[in-house]
Design a protein around this motif. Sequence first.
Motif, PDB file in Angstrom:
ATOM      1  N   PHE A 111       0.825  -1.209   0.000  1.00 24.48           N
ATOM      2  CA  PHE A 111       0.000   0.000   0.000  1.00 24.48           C
ATOM      3  C   PHE A 111       0.864   1.265   0.000  1.00 24.48           C
ATOM      4  O   PHE A 111       0.599   2.222  -0.745  1.00 24.48           O
ATOM      5  CB  PHE A 111      -0.923   0.005   1.210  1.00 24.48           C
ATOM      6  CG  PHE A 111      -1.687   1.290   1.403  1.00 24.48           C
ATOM      7  CD1 PHE A 111      -2.708   1.643   0.532  1.00 24.48           C
ATOM      8  CD2 PHE A 111      -1.366   2.158   2.441  1.00 24.48           C
ATOM      9  CE1 PHE A 111      -3.408   2.824   0.688  1.00 24.48           C
ATOM     10  CE2 PHE A 111      -2.056   3.343   2.603  1.00 24.48           C
ATOM     11  CZ  PHE A 111      -3.080   3.681   1.735  1.00 24.48           C
ATOM     12  N   LEU A 112       1.894   1.276   0.832  1.00 32.28           N
ATOM     13  CA  LEU A 112       2.761   2.451   0.907  1.00 32.28           C
ATOM     14  C   LEU A 112       3.514   2.678  -0.399  1.00 32.28           C
ATOM     15  O   LEU A 112       3.695   3.823  -0.840  1.00 32.28           O
ATOM     16  CB  LEU A 112       3.734   2.299   2.075  1.00 32.28           C
ATOM     17  CG  LEU A 112       3.101   2.358   3.477  1.00 32.28           C
ATOM     18  CD1 LEU A 112       4.142   2.037   4.543  1.00 32.28           C
ATOM     19  CD2 LEU A 112       2.466   3.725   3.733  1.00 32.28           C
ATOM     20  N   ASP A 131       4.080   5.685  -5.620  1.00 31.17           N
ATOM     21  CA  ASP A 131       3.922   5.696  -7.076  1.00 31.17           C
ATOM     22  C   ASP A 131       2.901   6.745  -7.522  1.00 31.17           C
ATOM     23  O   ASP A 131       3.043   7.346  -8.600  1.00 31.17           O
ATOM     24  CB  ASP A 131       3.479   4.315  -7.566  1.00 31.17           C
ATOM     25  CG  ASP A 131       4.580   3.270  -7.421  1.00 31.17           C
ATOM     26  OD1 ASP A 131       5.756   3.668  -7.303  1.00 31.17           O
ATOM     27  OD2 ASP A 131       4.246   2.061  -7.419  1.00 31.17           O
ATOM     28  N   ARG A 132       1.880   6.966  -6.699  1.00 32.39           N
ATOM     29  CA  ARG A 132       0.827   7.937  -7.035  1.00 32.39           C
ATOM     30  C   ARG A 132       1.196   9.362  -6.643  1.00 32.39           C
ATOM     31  O   ARG A 132       0.441  10.298  -6.929  1.00 32.39           O
ATOM     32  CB  ARG A 132      -0.471   7.527  -6.333  1.00 32.39           C
ATOM     33  CG  ARG A 132      -1.099   6.255  -6.887  1.00 32.39           C
ATOM     34  CD  ARG A 132      -1.763   6.534  -8.219  1.00 32.39           C
ATOM     35  NE  ARG A 132      -2.398   5.355  -8.770  1.00 32.39           N
ATOM     36  CZ  ARG A 132      -3.214   5.381  -9.816  1.00 32.39           C
ATOM     37  NH1 ARG A 132      -3.493   6.530 -10.402  1.00 32.39           N
ATOM     38  NH2 ARG A 132      -3.740   4.264 -10.296  1.00 32.39           N
ATOM     39  N   GLY A 133       2.313   9.524  -5.955  1.00 29.07           N
ATOM     40  CA  GLY A 133       2.738  10.860  -5.562  1.00 29.07           C
ATOM     41  C   GLY A 133       2.160  11.343  -4.251  1.00 29.07           C
ATOM     42  O   GLY A 133       2.323  12.514  -3.884  1.00 29.07           O
ATOM     43  N   HIS A 134       1.483  10.480  -3.515  1.00 29.79           N
ATOM     44  CA  HIS A 134       0.904  10.881  -2.228  1.00 29.79           C
ATOM     45  C   HIS A 134       1.967  10.926  -1.134  1.00 29.79           C
ATOM     46  O   HIS A 134       1.785  11.610  -0.127  1.00 29.79           O
ATOM     47  CB  HIS A 134      -0.208   9.915  -1.826  1.00 29.79           C
ATOM     48  CG  HIS A 134      -1.319   9.819  -2.830  1.00 29.79           C
ATOM     49  ND1 HIS A 134      -1.992  10.935  -3.286  1.00 29.79           N
ATOM     50  CD2 HIS A 134      -1.880   8.751  -3.467  1.00 29.79           C
ATOM     51  CE1 HIS A 134      -2.921  10.562  -4.161  1.00 29.79           C
ATOM     52  NE2 HIS A 134      -2.871   9.234  -4.288  1.00 29.79           N
ATOM     53  N   LEU A 135       3.047  10.207  -1.319  1.00 22.89           N
ATOM     54  CA  LEU A 135       4.153  10.192  -0.370  1.00 22.89           C
ATOM     55  C   LEU A 135       5.463  10.377  -1.123  1.00 22.89           C
ATOM     56  O   LEU A 135       5.593   9.937  -2.271  1.00 22.89           O
ATOM     57  CB  LEU A 135       4.200   8.863   0.402  1.00 22.89           C
ATOM     58  CG  LEU A 135       3.063   8.544   1.379  1.00 22.89           C
ATOM     59  CD1 LEU A 135       3.227   7.121   1.908  1.00 22.89           C
ATOM     60  CD2 LEU A 135       3.049   9.537   2.541  1.00 22.89           C
ATOM     61  N   HIS A 136       6.424  11.039  -0.475  1.00 22.92           N
ATOM     62  CA  HIS A 136       7.743  11.178  -1.091  1.00 22.92           C
ATOM     63  C   HIS A 136       8.518   9.865  -1.015  1.00 22.92           C
ATOM     64  O   HIS A 136       9.281   9.514  -1.918  1.00 22.92           O
ATOM     65  CB  HIS A 136       8.536  12.288  -0.400  1.00 22.92           C
ATOM     66  CG  HIS A 136       7.962  13.657  -0.619  1.00 22.92           C
ATOM     67  ND1 HIS A 136       7.895  14.265  -1.866  1.00 22.92           N
ATOM     68  CD2 HIS A 136       7.394  14.540   0.247  1.00 22.92           C
ATOM     69  CE1 HIS A 136       7.328  15.460  -1.762  1.00 22.92           C
ATOM     70  NE2 HIS A 136       7.009  15.654  -0.496  1.00 22.92           N
TER      71      HIS A 136
END
Length: 240
Positions: free
Chosen positions: A18-19, A24-29
């Motif tokens: 999930f992380l 990959d979606r840009g929600h986390l660096h």
Amino acid sequence: VKGKPGAAQGFREKLGTFLNYCVDRGHLHASPMAGYRKPRKTRAERLGQPRLTYTGPEALAALWKALGAARDPIFRDLLRFALLTGQRRGEIAQMQWSDVEIHDEETGIWHLPASLRKTGDAMSVPLGPLSVAILKAQPRQAGETLVFPSRKTGRPISGWGQRLDTVRAALGEPTFGLHALRRSYRSGLTDLGVDPDTAELMIGHKRPGLIGVYDKSSVWDRRVEAQRLWENNMAELTGP
């Protein structure tokens, strides 16, 4: 989930997936779990771990009975088929009807394709009366390709740890896993007097070293006889 073997590992794997998706979606660096590794056991710890193996008439009869405690009858049959053939769980979970020949009430062959094999080579597995009976008892539906599918998804069975809860309880062994069936099968062949070379080929091990290079015999007749001995022995231990 408290008390569930493998639950923490399963949660860690799903959380990592999930992380990584979020990254990959840009929600986390970066994933907070990046670089995390499960602590490895030392060689001494690995060697000291007990490996469950069921040998002898009483233990095998009790094991067969405990496998019947599985809630899902298809999963129960998969477990018993694993004990009868000694093959790996992933191979059995992806077993397809197109790879099976049933000759009569007593014999058959499972042609295990190279794509499913850990060793990368194809293998033919002889089947005896008990394993044939299990296959013939499966509630095959129109268009279904898998022999032991998940009834919810139609795909290969998963969630092994949770599915084994009732079997572990029946055995009184919280660490029981499917590889114990493979070890018990291999040990049982030795107890029945099957020679080591034949027994190793029965579970799909390659011959070592130069013997494996030069000796390509499948000793098929000996393997068929060994399978008959094993299944007849299990039939006597488990009754009708």
